[in-house]
Design a protein around this motif. Sequence first.
Motif, short mmCIF file in Angstrom:
data_model
loop_
_atom_site.label_atom_id
_atom_site.label_comp_id
_atom_site.label_asym_id
_atom_site.label_seq_id
_atom_site.Cartn_x
_atom_site.Cartn_y
_atom_site.Cartn_z
N ALA A 228 0.85 -1.20 0.00
CA ALA A 228 0.00 0.00 0.00
C ALA A 228 0.88 1.25 0.00
N HIS A 229 1.90 1.22 0.82
CA HIS A 229 2.81 2.37 0.92
C HIS A 229 3.42 2.71 -0.44
N LEU A 230 3.89 1.68 -1.12
CA LEU A 230 4.57 1.92 -2.40
C LEU A 230 3.59 2.42 -3.47
N LEU A 231 2.33 2.02 -3.35
CA LEU A 231 1.31 2.54 -4.29
C LEU A 231 1.11 4.04 -4.09
N PHE A 232 1.00 4.46 -2.83
CA PHE A 232 0.84 5.90 -2.55
C PHE A 232 2.03 6.68 -3.11
N SER A 233 3.25 6.12 -2.92
CA SER A 233 4.43 6.81 -3.44
C SER A 233 4.40 6.84 -4.98
N ALA A 234 4.07 5.72 -5.59
CA ALA A 234 4.00 5.66 -7.06
C ALA A 234 3.00 6.67 -7.60
N ASN A 235 1.93 6.88 -6.86
CA ASN A 235 0.89 7.84 -7.24
C ASN A 235 1.45 9.27 -7.26
N ARG A 236 2.44 9.55 -6.40
CA ARG A 236 3.09 10.87 -6.46
C ARG A 236 4.06 10.93 -7.65
N ARG B 296 -2.14 17.36 0.68
CA ARG B 296 -1.35 16.20 1.13
C ARG B 296 -0.19 15.94 0.17
N TYR B 297 0.86 15.32 0.75
CA TYR B 297 2.05 15.03 -0.06
C TYR B 297 2.91 14.00 0.68
N VAL B 298 4.22 14.06 0.48
CA VAL B 298 5.17 13.10 1.04
C VAL B 298 4.98 12.92 2.56
N TYR B 299 4.70 14.03 3.26
CA TYR B 299 4.59 13.97 4.72
C TYR B 299 3.48 13.00 5.16
N SER B 300 2.32 13.10 4.51
CA SER B 300 1.25 12.13 4.80
C SER B 300 1.71 10.74 4.42
N GLY B 301 2.41 10.66 3.30
CA GLY B 301 2.88 9.36 2.82
C GLY B 301 3.69 8.64 3.88
N VAL B 302 4.59 9.37 4.50
CA VAL B 302 5.46 8.75 5.51
C VAL B 302 4.72 8.58 6.84
N ALA B 303 4.00 9.61 7.27
CA ALA B 303 3.39 9.57 8.60
C ALA B 303 2.33 8.47 8.72
N TYR B 304 1.49 8.33 7.71
CA TYR B 304 0.42 7.33 7.80
C TYR B 304 0.96 5.91 7.75
N SER B 305 2.01 5.69 6.97
CA SER B 305 2.56 4.33 6.90
C SER B 305 3.42 4.01 8.11
N ALA B 306 4.23 4.97 8.56
CA ALA B 306 5.07 4.72 9.74
C ALA B 306 4.19 4.52 10.98
#
Length: 205
Positions: A66-74, A95-105
């Motif tokens: 899921a994480h990699l999909l969100f990143s690929a979407n960016r 939303r951007y990279v920060y959400s990407g990292v915070a929600y997955s971490a």
Amino acid sequence: MRGALIAIEGLDRTGKTTQTERLLVKLKELNIKHKLVKFPKRDTQIGNLINTYLTEKSFQLSDQAAHLLFSANRWEIIDEIKKELQGGTVVILDRYVYSGVAYSAAKGLDFQWCLNPDVGLPKPDLTVFLQFKQSENASRTGFGDERYEVAEFQEKVKLLFENFSTNSEWSPLYVDGLTIDQVHEEIWSLFKQYLEGLDEDLQVF
Ligand code: DGP
Ligand code: NA
Ligand code: NA
């Protein structure tokens, strides 16, 4: 001069989408070229998958996938964003990279592992982080519809966002007790200085 790259970040239901829309109205009034990109961008094939993941709790996907999909979407839209910036357009990110990292971490994945796939993406010139001093967002309407909209999880996400608070582009904005108009005015006062465009190159994560 290139356009500024501005991100609006925050937990679910902190009013990000309302505020990005207000910002767009203002830019339109002032005749400033602008573009809004909302992440996740759900209207691509990758975005469709993300939408299914977020809205259907039975949809099985490992946290890493899921994480990699969100990143690929960016990454799939970043060239378009860069082109807009080079053409002098202000780009607003909901939303951007920060959400990407915070929600997955927040799910227990390693912070640096989460950041790695986003390394190389342009850093915003300004990131406004909408937050509550209290955990007030849980009582806002609509909270609880999607996969991540659970109060305890949001608390973890909040702590992980703190990791970005020393970044130079990071501007926290407490919205407790403020009206939509007041928050808009606060965002606008942070934003104003970027209206003329910028000479310097974008930095990257
Ligand atoms: P929104 O459409 O802004 O309500 O975002 C949908 C949800 O997805 C929200 O709970 C935040 C979460 N989210 C946004 N971007 C990312 C991301 O890159 N990675 C993960 N894991 N979650 C994200
Ligand atoms: Na949401
Ligand atoms: Na939202």
